[in-house]
Design an enzyme around this catalytic site. Structure first.
Site, PDB file in Angstrom:
ATOM      1  N   GLU A 230       0.927  -1.155   0.014  1.00 53.04           N
ATOM      2  CA  GLU A 230      -0.170  -0.013  -0.124  1.00 53.04           C
ATOM      3  C   GLU A 230       0.812   1.208   0.032  1.00 53.04           C
ATOM      4  O   GLU A 230       1.763   1.396   1.027  1.00 53.04           O
ATOM      5  CB  GLU A 230      -0.960  -0.095   1.247  1.00 53.04           C
ATOM      6  CG  GLU A 230      -1.648   1.352   1.140  1.00 53.04           C
ATOM      7  CD  GLU A 230      -2.686   1.596   2.495  1.00 53.04           C
ATOM      8  OE1 GLU A 230      -3.675   2.201   2.582  1.00 53.04           O
ATOM      9  OE2 GLU A 230      -2.079   1.153   3.487  1.00 53.04           O
ATOM     10  N   PHE A 231       0.736   1.996  -0.994  1.00 49.01           N
ATOM     11  CA  PHE A 231       1.537   3.392  -0.913  1.00 49.01           C
ATOM     12  C   PHE A 231       0.706   4.474  -0.195  1.00 49.01           C
ATOM     13  O   PHE A 231      -0.292   4.680  -0.970  1.00 49.01           O
ATOM     14  CB  PHE A 231       1.859   3.823  -2.510  1.00 49.01           C
ATOM     15  CG  PHE A 231       2.927   2.929  -3.140  1.00 49.01           C
ATOM     16  CD1 PHE A 231       4.167   2.760  -2.764  1.00 49.01           C
ATOM     17  CD2 PHE A 231       2.468   1.905  -4.167  1.00 49.01           C
ATOM     18  CE1 PHE A 231       5.212   2.207  -3.386  1.00 49.01           C
ATOM     19  CE2 PHE A 231       3.592   1.461  -4.998  1.00 49.01           C
ATOM     20  CZ  PHE A 231       4.762   1.465  -4.421  1.00 49.01           C
ATOM     21  N   ARG A 232       1.272   4.839   0.672  1.00 45.39           N
ATOM     22  CA  ARG A 232       0.697   6.001   1.391  1.00 45.39           C
ATOM     23  C   ARG A 232       1.142   7.294   0.773  1.00 45.39           C
ATOM     24  O   ARG A 232       2.266   7.880   1.196  1.00 45.39           O
ATOM     25  CB  ARG A 232       0.823   5.911   2.914  1.00 45.39           C
ATOM     26  CG  ARG A 232       0.061   4.883   3.657  1.00 45.39           C
ATOM     27  CD  ARG A 232      -1.412   5.367   3.567  1.00 45.39           C
ATOM     28  NE  ARG A 232      -1.703   6.583   4.044  1.00 45.39           N
ATOM     29  CZ  ARG A 232      -1.638   6.836   5.493  1.00 45.39           C
ATOM     30  NH1 ARG A 232      -1.651   6.025   6.508  1.00 45.39           N
ATOM     31  NH2 ARG A 232      -1.887   8.195   6.030  1.00 45.39           N
TER      32      ARG A 232
ATOM     33  N   ARG B  45      -4.385   9.401   1.860  1.00 42.68           N
ATOM     34  CA  ARG B  45      -5.329   9.662   2.827  1.00 42.68           C
ATOM     35  C   ARG B  45      -5.733  11.138   3.249  1.00 42.68           C
ATOM     36  O   ARG B  45      -4.680  11.739   3.503  1.00 42.68           O
ATOM     37  CB  ARG B  45      -4.827   8.639   4.247  1.00 42.68           C
ATOM     38  CG  ARG B  45      -5.971   8.645   5.227  1.00 42.68           C
ATOM     39  CD  ARG B  45      -7.091   7.915   4.902  1.00 42.68           C
ATOM     40  NE  ARG B  45      -6.855   6.383   4.851  1.00 42.68           N
ATOM     41  CZ  ARG B  45      -7.469   5.657   3.896  1.00 42.68           C
ATOM     42  NH1 ARG B  45      -8.219   6.305   3.203  1.00 42.68           N
ATOM     43  NH2 ARG B  45      -7.127   4.524   3.767  1.00 42.68           N
TER      44      ARG B  45
ATOM     45  N   HIS C   6     -12.972   4.581   9.074  1.00 38.49           N
ATOM     46  CA  HIS C   6     -11.750   4.528  10.023  1.00 38.49           C
ATOM     47  C   HIS C   6     -12.232   5.019  11.444  1.00 38.49           C
ATOM     48  O   HIS C   6     -12.932   6.170  11.272  1.00 38.49           O
ATOM     49  CB  HIS C   6     -10.230   5.423   9.802  1.00 38.49           C
ATOM     50  CG  HIS C   6      -9.696   4.639   8.485  1.00 38.49           C
ATOM     51  ND1 HIS C   6     -10.057   4.984   7.194  1.00 38.49           N
ATOM     52  CD2 HIS C   6      -8.509   3.842   8.561  1.00 38.49           C
ATOM     53  CE1 HIS C   6      -9.404   4.489   6.306  1.00 38.49           C
ATOM     54  NE2 HIS C   6      -8.574   3.772   7.192  1.00 38.49           N
TER      55      HIS C   6
ATOM     56  N   LYS D 157     -14.005  -1.464   3.530  1.00 41.12           N
ATOM     57  CA  LYS D 157     -13.016  -1.743   4.314  1.00 41.12           C
ATOM     58  C   LYS D 157     -13.161  -0.893   5.503  1.00 41.12           C
ATOM     59  O   LYS D 157     -13.928   0.302   5.371  1.00 41.12           O
ATOM     60  CB  LYS D 157     -11.494  -1.123   3.815  1.00 41.12           C
ATOM     61  CG  LYS D 157     -10.524  -1.109   4.543  1.00 41.12           C
ATOM     62  CD  LYS D 157      -9.077  -0.346   4.214  1.00 41.12           C
ATOM     63  CE  LYS D 157      -8.298  -0.271   5.226  1.00 41.12           C
ATOM     64  NZ  LYS D 157      -6.903   0.638   4.985  1.00 41.12           N
TER      65      LYS D 157
ATOM     66  N   ARG E 226      -5.814  -9.267  12.740  1.00 45.37           N
ATOM     67  CA  ARG E 226      -4.852  -9.359  11.663  1.00 45.37           C
ATOM     68  C   ARG E 226      -4.314 -10.981  11.293  1.00 45.37           C
ATOM     69  O   ARG E 226      -3.993 -11.113  10.362  1.00 45.37           O
ATOM     70  CB  ARG E 226      -3.744  -8.471  11.887  1.00 45.37           C
ATOM     71  CG  ARG E 226      -4.009  -7.061  12.414  1.00 45.37           C
ATOM     72  CD  ARG E 226      -2.738  -6.307  12.671  1.00 45.37           C
ATOM     73  NE  ARG E 226      -3.182  -4.620  12.780  1.00 45.37           N
ATOM     74  CZ  ARG E 226      -3.444  -4.035  11.951  1.00 45.37           C
ATOM     75  NH1 ARG E 226      -3.169  -4.144  10.848  1.00 45.37           N
ATOM     76  NH2 ARG E 226      -3.634  -2.560  12.467  1.00 45.37           N
TER      77      ARG E 226
ATOM     78  N   SER F 266       2.239   1.444   9.959  1.00 45.97           N
ATOM     79  CA  SER F 266       1.370   2.569   9.277  1.00 45.97           C
ATOM     80  C   SER F 266       0.215   2.862  10.538  1.00 45.97           C
ATOM     81  O   SER F 266      -0.686   3.645  10.388  1.00 45.97           O
ATOM     82  CB  SER F 266       1.026   2.628   8.067  1.00 45.97           C
ATOM     83  OG  SER F 266       0.041   1.594   7.648  1.00 45.97           O
TER      84      SER F 266
ATOM     85  N   GLN G 187      -0.177  -3.198  13.928  1.00 39.33           N
ATOM     86  CA  GLN G 187       0.485  -3.906  12.853  1.00 39.33           C
ATOM     87  C   GLN G 187       1.736  -4.835  13.298  1.00 39.33           C
ATOM     88  O   GLN G 187       2.516  -4.543  14.231  1.00 39.33           O
ATOM     89  CB  GLN G 187       0.996  -3.143  11.889  1.00 39.33           C
ATOM     90  CG  GLN G 187       0.157  -2.776  10.845  1.00 39.33           C
ATOM     91  CD  GLN G 187       0.400  -1.790   9.643  1.00 39.33           C
ATOM     92  OE1 GLN G 187       1.552  -1.537   9.593  1.00 39.33           O
ATOM     93  NE2 GLN G 187      -0.678  -1.179   8.955  1.00 39.33           N
TER      94      GLN G 187
END
EC number: 4.2.1.10
Length: 218
Positions: free
Chosen positions: A29-31, A56, A116, A142, A180, A200, A204
């Site tokens: 995932e490229f933030r 984001r 979120h 999501k 997770r 991130s 995690q």
């Protein structure tokens, strides 16, 4: 599928990190909201790599400081150049515009619609309402909510289990780690894991450790 977030602040570093991350994960995932001086040409480079393109918004916990119109144009550019996935917020007023654009140009980009909550995990009926709204807009729903207890973990897993193959669900925080680990078994299309020292989101798990755990429970 294991997804590894790329959280570097320059394009060059992000591309190097992605190459390394794909030795361990299936996708990155490229933030892009974390990058300095992002251009459309940069997005074309990222779109060629198996990835989720995320820019984001600051109102959803991100770091994007420029105009929202520019953000939407960058996401459209990622769609145009064949990004595997893009991520757009449920609260983004122009999320349907991205879907319409994708359909008009015949792109195969899958659109993830995300929600979120960095403080709590809502009740099951609220989470289901979120997922239903997301699936009316995009291809994949999501949600990432903060897990404060085992009860929150069970809520997240239960909702996941109702939408196998159409959902990504995450419990952030220490107690949320179980989501997770078990997410893939409960219907999530992917789970997030980090390269060492490059998390991130809270909770995690290091990708090497996560793969060891997943191999044990298979």
């Amino acid at each position: 599928m294991i997804c590894i977030p790329i959280i570097d602040n320059t394009v060059e570093k992000a591309l190097i990190s992605a190459k390394e991350a794909l030795k361990y994960g299936d996708i990155v995932e490229f933030r892009l909201d974390l990058l300095d001086n992002l251009t459309k040409f940069d997005i074309e480079k990222f779109a060629k790599i198996p990835s989720i393109i995320t820019i984001r918004a600051n109102w959803e916990g991100g770091a994007w400081k420029e105009s929202n119109n520019k953000r939407i144009e960058f996401l459209k550019h990622a769609i145009k150049h064949g990004a595997k996935f893009i991520d757009v917020e449920l609260k983004e007023e122009k999320n349907l515009e991205l879907v319409t654009y994708r359909n008009e140009i015949g792109s195969k980009t899958k659109i993830i619609v995300s929600y979120h909550d960095f403080e709590k995990t809502p009740e099951i009926n609220e989470l289901i309402d979120v997922v239903e709204k997301e699936l009316k807009i995009g291809d994949i729903a999501k949600f990432a909510t903060f897990s404060n207890s085992k009860k929150d973990v069970l809520k997240i897993l239960e909702v996941m289990n109702k939408y196998p193959g159409d959902i990504i669900a995450i419990g952030m925080g220490e107690s949320g780690k179980l989501t997770r680990i078990l997410g893939l078994r409960f219907g999530s299309i992917l789970t997030f894991a980090s390269m060492k020292g490059k998390s991130s989101a809270p909770g995690q798990i290091d990708v090497t450790k996560l793969k060891e755990i997943l191999n044990l429970i298979e």
